[in-house]
Scaffold this motif. Structure first.
Motif, short mmCIF file in Angstrom:
data_model
loop_
_atom_site.label_atom_id
_atom_site.label_comp_id
_atom_site.label_asym_id
_atom_site.label_seq_id
_atom_site.Cartn_x
_atom_site.Cartn_y
_atom_site.Cartn_z
N ALA A 154 -40.83 16.90 40.89
CA ALA A 154 -41.28 16.59 39.55
C ALA A 154 -42.49 16.90 39.04
N ASP A 155 -43.02 17.87 38.89
CA ASP A 155 -44.05 18.90 38.02
C ASP A 155 -43.00 19.28 37.57
N ARG A 156 -43.55 19.22 35.78
CA ARG A 156 -42.22 20.22 35.09
C ARG A 156 -43.22 22.10 34.76
N ALA A 157 -44.21 21.78 35.88
CA ALA A 157 -44.05 23.25 35.74
C ALA A 157 -43.21 23.73 36.71
N ASP A 158 -42.40 23.75 37.70
CA ASP A 158 -42.51 23.74 38.97
C ASP A 158 -40.63 24.04 38.47
#
Length: 310
Positions: free
Chosen positions: A60-64
């Motif tokens: 879910a985290d855009r950085a991932d």
């Protein structure tokens, strides 16, 4: 007055992140909350249809996760359960690396499509680059991140136009890295230190070469990688979720208003005044702009598109 543009749902559901290719073909990738678990889905924007099957257990985290065209074929990279997955959507081939980085991006390393990852801690952060097809380690070096770790930052990339250059966001600056040389090459302020503005930043090709976009008290700034301000786009209020693309030789920029995230403004950067206004049925969670002028907005109700071609 900006021209009002309608937003059409490309897909229904709750979407938390979206990214588009920096060069044609105009493709996009979005993360969506599924039945208790996130999924990732690629889209062919010209056809308005999914590209390949959905990817389950997507972060879910855009950085991932990261999406782009580092070497001619669309690639998505993401982390899941102590593994870094690199999937070529053109061939269906998937590579798995034993790594759990804090940040993921894409790059071009001496002509080869590659995935880049950043690992903390702050005082001895590591940057690693692997070949996106073979998994061969191409580069690695250490980086000083001040007094904070990589968590909460973002890697900015615009492959293949950016070549080996990637940006690492921080509290008040963007650190530019040359991944082929394995070193930091510049630091550009992403906002005034005293301004209570979000570090909404984008790296994109433009008629003036690669540029950074970020909010400032006087408007949305367009800066060269040397820090020189090339343009200031007027905004009625602070902006969040900045997106940009080079479309038919013009730099197009879009942003959500911080206090009204269901209102999007768009600019042709050759003029300081906004050219388009898009109203969404729900606040934007993330934005991206494709090279055909398609604006994508991830919201809790749908993934929306709007045409900004001028």
């Amino acid at each position: 007055m900006p021209e009002s543009v309608l937003a059409d749902p490309l897909a229904r559901g709750s979407f938390d992140g979206v990214a588009a290719t920096a060069e044609r073909p105009s493709l996009a990738f979005a993360s969506r909350v599924g039945q208790g678990v996130n999924i990732g889905q690629a889209w062919d924007l010209a056809a308005g249809a999914p590209l390949g099957p959905p990817i389950p257990d997507f972060p879910a985290d855009r950085a991932d996760w990261a999406f782009g065209l580092p070497a001619g074929s669309p690639i998505v990279a993401w982390t899941h359960r102590d593994r870094l997955h690199v999937h070529d959507l053109g061939t269906g081939r998937e590579l798995t690396l034993d790594a759990q980085p804090d940040l993921v991006g894409l790059t071009v390393h001496h002509g080869r499509g590659a995935v880049v990852a950043v690992f903390g801690p702050a005082n001895d952060a590591e940057v690693a680059v692997w070949d996106a097809l073979t998994g061969d380690r191409l580069a690695g070096f250490h980086l000083w991140l001040g007094h904070r770790s990589a968590i909460g930052r973002r890697l900015l990339h615009a492959t293949p136009a950016a070549g080996p250059i990637t940006g690492l966001t921080g509290d008040s600056a963007v650190t530019l890295l040359d991944l082929e040389r394995g070193e930091e090459i510049a630091t550009a302020p992403s906002r005034a230190p005293s301004a209570s503005l979000p570090p909404a930043t984008a790296l994109t090709p433009s008629p003036d070469g690669l540029v950074l976009l970020y909010p400032a008290p006087e408007g949305l700034g367009v800066h060269g990688l040397d820090g020189d301000r090339l343009a200031t786009l007027s905004t009625p209020a602070p902006c969040d979720h900045v997106a940009a693309a080079l479309v038919d030789g013009h730099l197009l920029v879009a942003a959500a208003l911080q206090d009204a995230p269901d209102t999007l403004l768009a600019w042709n950067a050759a003029s300081p005044a906004p050219s388009h206004r898009v109203r969404l049925p729900a606040p934007a969670n993330d934005l991206s702009l494709a090279p055909d002028g398609t604006l994508l907005a991830a919201t809790d109700t749908a993934l929306y598109t709007a045409c900004l071609r001028t």
